[in-house]
Motif scaffolding. Structure first.
Motif, PDB file in Angstrom:
ATOM      1  N   ALA A 399      24.283 -32.799  24.659  1.00 40.96           N
ATOM      2  CA  ALA A 399      25.103 -32.631  23.459  1.00 40.96           C
ATOM      3  C   ALA A 399      24.335 -33.131  22.247  1.00 40.96           C
ATOM      4  O   ALA A 399      23.311 -33.824  22.361  1.00 40.96           O
ATOM      5  CB  ALA A 399      26.414 -33.388  23.605  1.00 40.96           C
ATOM      6  N   THR A 400      24.822 -32.758  21.065  1.00 42.46           N
ATOM      7  CA  THR A 400      24.185 -33.167  19.814  1.00 42.46           C
ATOM      8  C   THR A 400      25.149 -34.031  19.007  1.00 42.46           C
ATOM      9  O   THR A 400      26.359 -33.776  18.977  1.00 42.46           O
ATOM     10  CB  THR A 400      23.770 -31.949  18.975  1.00 42.46           C
ATOM     11  N   VAL A 401      24.587 -35.038  18.348  1.00 43.38           N
ATOM     12  CA  VAL A 401      25.374 -35.962  17.517  1.00 43.38           C
ATOM     13  C   VAL A 401      24.689 -36.075  16.165  1.00 43.38           C
ATOM     14  O   VAL A 401      23.596 -36.649  16.067  1.00 43.38           O
ATOM     15  CB  VAL A 401      25.500 -37.349  18.176  1.00 43.38           C
ATOM     16  N   PRO A 402      25.288 -35.522  15.088  1.00 44.87           N
ATOM     17  CA  PRO A 402      24.666 -35.629  13.763  1.00 44.87           C
ATOM     18  C   PRO A 402      24.849 -37.027  13.179  1.00 44.87           C
ATOM     19  O   PRO A 402      25.824 -37.717  13.463  1.00 44.87           O
ATOM     20  CB  PRO A 402      25.424 -34.583  12.937  1.00 44.87           C
ATOM     21  N   ALA A 403      23.874 -37.431  12.343  1.00 46.83           N
ATOM     22  CA  ALA A 403      23.954 -38.751  11.713  1.00 46.83           C
ATOM     23  C   ALA A 403      23.176 -38.741  10.407  1.00 46.83           C
ATOM     24  O   ALA A 403      22.595 -37.715  10.019  1.00 46.83           O
ATOM     25  CB  ALA A 403      23.436 -39.835  12.650  1.00 46.83           C
ATOM     26  N   HIS A 404      23.174 -39.874   9.735  1.00 48.86           N
ATOM     27  CA  HIS A 404      22.540 -40.016   8.426  1.00 48.86           C
ATOM     28  C   HIS A 404      21.547 -41.168   8.478  1.00 48.86           C
ATOM     29  O   HIS A 404      21.920 -42.303   8.799  1.00 48.86           O
ATOM     30  CB  HIS A 404      23.590 -40.263   7.347  1.00 48.86           C
ATOM     31  N   ARG A 405      20.289 -40.879   8.174  1.00 49.52           N
ATOM     32  CA  ARG A 405      19.235 -41.882   8.279  1.00 49.52           C
ATOM     33  C   ARG A 405      19.519 -43.099   7.407  1.00 49.52           C
ATOM     34  O   ARG A 405      19.201 -44.227   7.783  1.00 49.52           O
ATOM     35  CB  ARG A 405      17.893 -41.266   7.887  1.00 49.52           C
ATOM     36  N   ALA A 406      20.105 -42.892   6.251  1.00 53.06           N
ATOM     37  CA  ALA A 406      20.343 -43.999   5.328  1.00 53.06           C
ATOM     38  C   ALA A 406      21.245 -45.062   5.961  1.00 53.06           C
ATOM     39  O   ALA A 406      20.970 -46.264   5.886  1.00 53.06           O
ATOM     40  CB  ALA A 406      20.972 -43.477   4.039  1.00 53.06           C
ATOM     41  N   VAL A 407      22.327 -44.621   6.609  1.00 51.36           N
ATOM     42  CA  VAL A 407      23.248 -45.561   7.255  1.00 51.36           C
ATOM     43  C   VAL A 407      22.577 -46.240   8.435  1.00 51.36           C
ATOM     44  O   VAL A 407      22.695 -47.465   8.631  1.00 51.36           O
ATOM     45  CB  VAL A 407      24.524 -44.826   7.719  1.00 51.36           C
ATOM     46  N   LEU A 408      21.820 -45.461   9.239  1.00 49.51           N
ATOM     47  CA  LEU A 408      21.171 -46.021  10.422  1.00 49.51           C
ATOM     48  C   LEU A 408      20.121 -47.054  10.044  1.00 49.51           C
ATOM     49  O   LEU A 408      20.023 -48.128  10.657  1.00 49.51           O
ATOM     50  CB  LEU A 408      20.531 -44.897  11.243  1.00 49.51           C
ATOM     51  N   VAL A 409      19.333 -46.745   9.011  1.00 50.26           N
ATOM     52  CA  VAL A 409      18.273 -47.661   8.572  1.00 50.26           C
ATOM     53  C   VAL A 409      18.865 -48.942   7.999  1.00 50.26           C
ATOM     54  O   VAL A 409      18.352 -50.042   8.217  1.00 50.26           O
ATOM     55  CB  VAL A 409      17.371 -46.949   7.541  1.00 50.26           C
ATOM     56  N   ALA A 410      19.980 -48.798   7.250  1.00 44.51           N
ATOM     57  CA  ALA A 410      20.597 -49.970   6.626  1.00 44.51           C
ATOM     58  C   ALA A 410      21.224 -50.900   7.655  1.00 44.51           C
ATOM     59  O   ALA A 410      21.179 -52.126   7.489  1.00 44.51           O
ATOM     60  CB  ALA A 410      21.654 -49.527   5.618  1.00 44.51           C
ATOM     61  N   ARG A 411      21.773 -50.346   8.712  1.00 42.89           N
ATOM     62  CA  ARG A 411      22.569 -51.135   9.639  1.00 42.89           C
ATOM     63  C   ARG A 411      21.829 -51.568  10.903  1.00 42.89           C
ATOM     64  O   ARG A 411      22.294 -52.452  11.606  1.00 42.89           O
ATOM     65  CB  ARG A 411      23.802 -50.323  10.054  1.00 42.89           C
ATOM     66  N   CYS A 412      20.671 -50.958  11.199  1.00 43.94           N
ATOM     67  CA  CYS A 412      19.980 -51.238  12.456  1.00 43.94           C
ATOM     68  C   CYS A 412      18.479 -51.362  12.201  1.00 43.94           C
ATOM     69  O   CYS A 412      17.831 -50.396  11.766  1.00 43.94           O
ATOM     70  CB  CYS A 412      20.270 -50.126  13.465  1.00 43.94           C
ATOM     71  N   GLU A 413      17.925 -52.546  12.465  1.00 46.32           N
ATOM     72  CA  GLU A 413      16.511 -52.797  12.204  1.00 46.32           C
ATOM     73  C   GLU A 413      15.616 -51.968  13.129  1.00 46.32           C
ATOM     74  O   GLU A 413      14.532 -51.535  12.726  1.00 46.32           O
ATOM     75  CB  GLU A 413      16.205 -54.282  12.379  1.00 46.32           C
ATOM     76  N   VAL A 414      16.050 -51.746  14.362  1.00 42.74           N
ATOM     77  CA  VAL A 414      15.245 -50.946  15.292  1.00 42.74           C
ATOM     78  C   VAL A 414      15.126 -49.516  14.781  1.00 42.74           C
ATOM     79  O   VAL A 414      14.029 -48.921  14.788  1.00 42.74           O
ATOM     80  CB  VAL A 414      15.867 -50.979  16.701  1.00 42.74           C
ATOM     81  N   MET A 415      16.238 -48.942  14.315  1.00 44.33           N
ATOM     82  CA  MET A 415      16.186 -47.580  13.768  1.00 44.33           C
ATOM     83  C   MET A 415      15.441 -47.537  12.443  1.00 44.33           C
ATOM     84  O   MET A 415      14.813 -46.519  12.108  1.00 44.33           O
ATOM     85  CB  MET A 415      17.603 -47.035  13.612  1.00 44.33           C
ATOM     86  N   ALA A 416      15.494 -48.622  11.660  1.00 43.37           N
ATOM     87  CA  ALA A 416      14.722 -48.671  10.420  1.00 43.37           C
ATOM     88  C   ALA A 416      13.237 -48.580  10.715  1.00 43.37           C
ATOM     89  O   ALA A 416      12.484 -47.871  10.015  1.00 43.37           O
ATOM     90  CB  ALA A 416      15.049 -49.966   9.670  1.00 43.37           C
ATOM     91  N   ALA A 417      12.789 -49.284  11.749  1.00 44.74           N
ATOM     92  CA  ALA A 417      11.380 -49.194  12.135  1.00 44.74           C
ATOM     93  C   ALA A 417      11.056 -47.828  12.736  1.00 44.74           C
ATOM     94  O   ALA A 417       9.971 -47.267  12.514  1.00 44.74           O
ATOM     95  CB  ALA A 417      11.064 -50.301  13.141  1.00 44.74           C
TER      96      ALA A 417
END
Length: 581
Positions: A399-417
């Motif tokens: 399945a596919t799950v859409p998301a927004h990089r800005a929110v992910l980067v702001a809230r999760c350091e692992v995803m920011a890296a």
């Protein structure tokens, strides 16, 4: 006393005999009688006060062992009364030694000469004792005061006898209560006592972590990672970069500007006029890229038409990114920058229009702290699991799950890296996810967007905890730990014994995923419910170290169970009922 004993209906037997002699007159006379059927009453009658002078030890033993004390005096002998008051009453108080023995003061006889009330006449007052003097003596002594004008049936039986019988009943009740207490104490000393069950050890306390939701999004503006919109002034000079999803979460003006909503969806001409008068998106700047093409690194160019508003745009964006609830601080910053009240009012009015809710009248109250913060914290949820403005798509379990990089980067350091380093995900729209289920990953993303999560079960909370540990979101990990602990603590013992949920399995997972607080708590939980878990097959899966910890902290302790077994054997051997049950 003799008159009462002879006439009382309670007396079944009566006998009198002198108990001792002093000089030529008896010191005390002892009366014995039976009252209430089989209760023996002993009266020591002391007609003279000389016993207190001649034999203090005998009199003290009589007073100290008495249950009721009756003090009598003649109302026509003022001298004797004064001697009683000054000399013998203090001795009686000393003999009682603060014991709570009831005392009756009886004024016997009818006054022969009624004292004159004239203040100049004092002779008559010396002859008899007044009622007020007797009452005052009773108050000082804490006694009951009676006046017996004659020794007839009324005064002896009903008046004096009624008071005396009341105190006799009180004394009998007190003696019966004390005797019962002594009997129970004696029985308790000789009987084997049941073992005392100690309280279980206190469980470790897990402290929650404070939310840093607003600060995470505010820091996003400083680092400018994954910025997808850039604001320019009319002279084409760059002002500041921002993120569409954050701007659209608080303002319908930006939704209209970035084609999230159409004018027909908003139904508010003022929002449309605000968007047209303040901003202009350069042609071709907002086209979306296909899913198989990396996201465009060039942000959408937006021109700010109002020069005064453009000069304050960085402050306004700080206000929006900080949660859009520090309105008073925004006012102060704009006043300091513009130093012009008309321009300040103009800019603030534009901000109110940007934050305006369609169909509502714009007012200052709508810009107060609690109103705006509530709007901001709930609006970002609108973009959760939707393709609107999405710039990354996770593929998980087909399945596919859409998301927004800005929110992910702001809230999760692992995803920011992950999205800003030399990783494959940084230049790809499709990002595969392994090791977690779709439902767990959706719950994880929901927390990133909304700062809240509601697991449906303990197992789902554990799966979410594992996902949070994988992406190093510590606060979500603590929330899951608290949820698991709360659910386990609320389980009744019967449900805990019959549940198919493996607590040992939860313990192993918590240890493997570095959840030290939860693993320590689960060990204490197993030890506290030792009698339940020791009967389950999963108990054998504990390591030697874990087994030793549980045995050391088990409740109830092994010593208590041995003592309980010995007590049960004693109860059965004595063929008596258990006092505990």
């Amino acid at each position: 006393m003799w008159s009462y004993l002879r006439r009382s209906a309670l007396i079944s037997e009566i006998d009198s005999s002198p108990s001792a002699e002093h000089a030529r007159s008896p010191v005390t006379t002892e009366y014995q009688a039976c009252i209430f059927g089989n209760v023996r009453l002993v009266v020591h009658d002391c007609p003279l006060w000389d016993i207190f002078d001649s034999d203090w030890y005998t009199s003290r033993s009589l007073i100290g062992g008495a249950d009721i004390i009756v003090i009598k005096y003649s109302v026509n002998d003022k001298t004797s009364f004064q001697d009683l008051k000054d000399s013998y009453v203090p001795m009686i108080k000393k003999a009682l030694n603060h014991c709570s023995v009831p005392v009756i003061i009886s004024a016997v006889g009818a006054r022969k000469n009624v004292p004159c009330t004239c203040p100049l006449c004092t002779l008559d007052r010396r002859n008899c004792v007044t009622t007020s003097e007797g009452v005052q003596l009773a108050k000082e002594f804490g006694a009951t005061y009676l006046e017996l004008h004659a020794l007839n049936d009324f005064y002896i039986q009903k008046y004096f006898g009624g008071v005396l019988e009341y105190f006799m009943i009180q004394s009998l009740n007190q003696k019966s209560s004390e005797k019962m207490k002594k009997r129970k104490k004696a029985q308790k000393c000789h009987r084997v006592q049941p073992p005392q069950l100690e309280q279980p050890e206190k469980m470790p306390i897990l402290k929650g972590e404070a939310s840093h939701y607003d600060s995470d999004l505010h820091n996003l503006l400083f680092c400018c990672q994954c910025a997808d919109v850039a604001f320019y002034s009319e002279d084409s000079s760059k002002v500041v970069e921002a993120h569409k999803v954050i701007l659209c979460s608080v303002s319908h003006v930006f939704m209209l500007l970035f084609d999230v909503k159409s004018p027909a969806d908003i139904h508010d001409p003022s929002i449309l006029s605000t968007a047209q008068s303040l901003f202009a998106v350069e042609a071709g700047a907002g086209l979306a890229a296909p899913h198989d093409v990396p996201p465009c690194s060039v942000p959408v160019r937006v021109v700010v038409k109002d020069s005064v508003f453009c000069s304050c745009l960085s402050d306004i964006l700080h206000f929006i990114y900080s949660g859009a609830f520090q309105w008073e601080r925004l006012e102060e910053d704009i006043k300091k920058k513009l130093k012009d009240s008309e321009k300040t009012e103009h800019v603030l009015e534009k901000v109110k229009c940007i934050l305006k809710t369609p169909g509502k009248v714009n007012s200052l109250r709508d810009c107060q702290s609690h109103q705006i913060k509530r709007l901001y914290s709930t609006s970002l949820r609108l973009f959760f699991n939707t393709p609107v403005l999405a710039d990354v798509i996770f593929t998980i379990q087909g399945a596919t799950v859409p998301a927004h990089r800005a929110v992910l980067v702001a809230r999760c350091e692992v995803m920011a890296a992950m999205f800003n380093g030399n990783y494959l995900e940084a230049n790809s729209v499709l990002v595969p996810v392994y090791g977690v289920s779709k439902d767990t990953f959706l719950s994880f993303l929901e927390y990133l967007y909304t700062d809240s999560c509601c697991p449906a079960s303990i197992l789902q909370a554990m799966s979410l905890l594992i996902c949070a540990e994988m992406y190093q979101v510590m606060r979500l990990q603590h929330i899951c730990e608290l949820y698991i602990i709360t659910q386990l603590q609320s389980m009744p013992s019967r449900e805990l014994a019959s549940t198919s949920l493996s607590i040992v399995s939860l313990l192993k997972k918590a240890k493997f995923h570095n959840s030290d607080c939860l693993s320590t708590w689960l060990l204490h939980f197993i030890a506290t419910n030792y009698l339940i878990f020791s009967q389950k097959p999963e108990f054998q899966d504990l390591s030697v170290e874990e087994r030793n910890f549980v045995e050391m902290h088990r409740w109830p302790s092994n010593m208590y169970l041995k003592q309980l077994a010995e007590y049960r054997n004693y109860i059965h051997s004595q063929k008596c009922h258990c006092t505990v049950m």
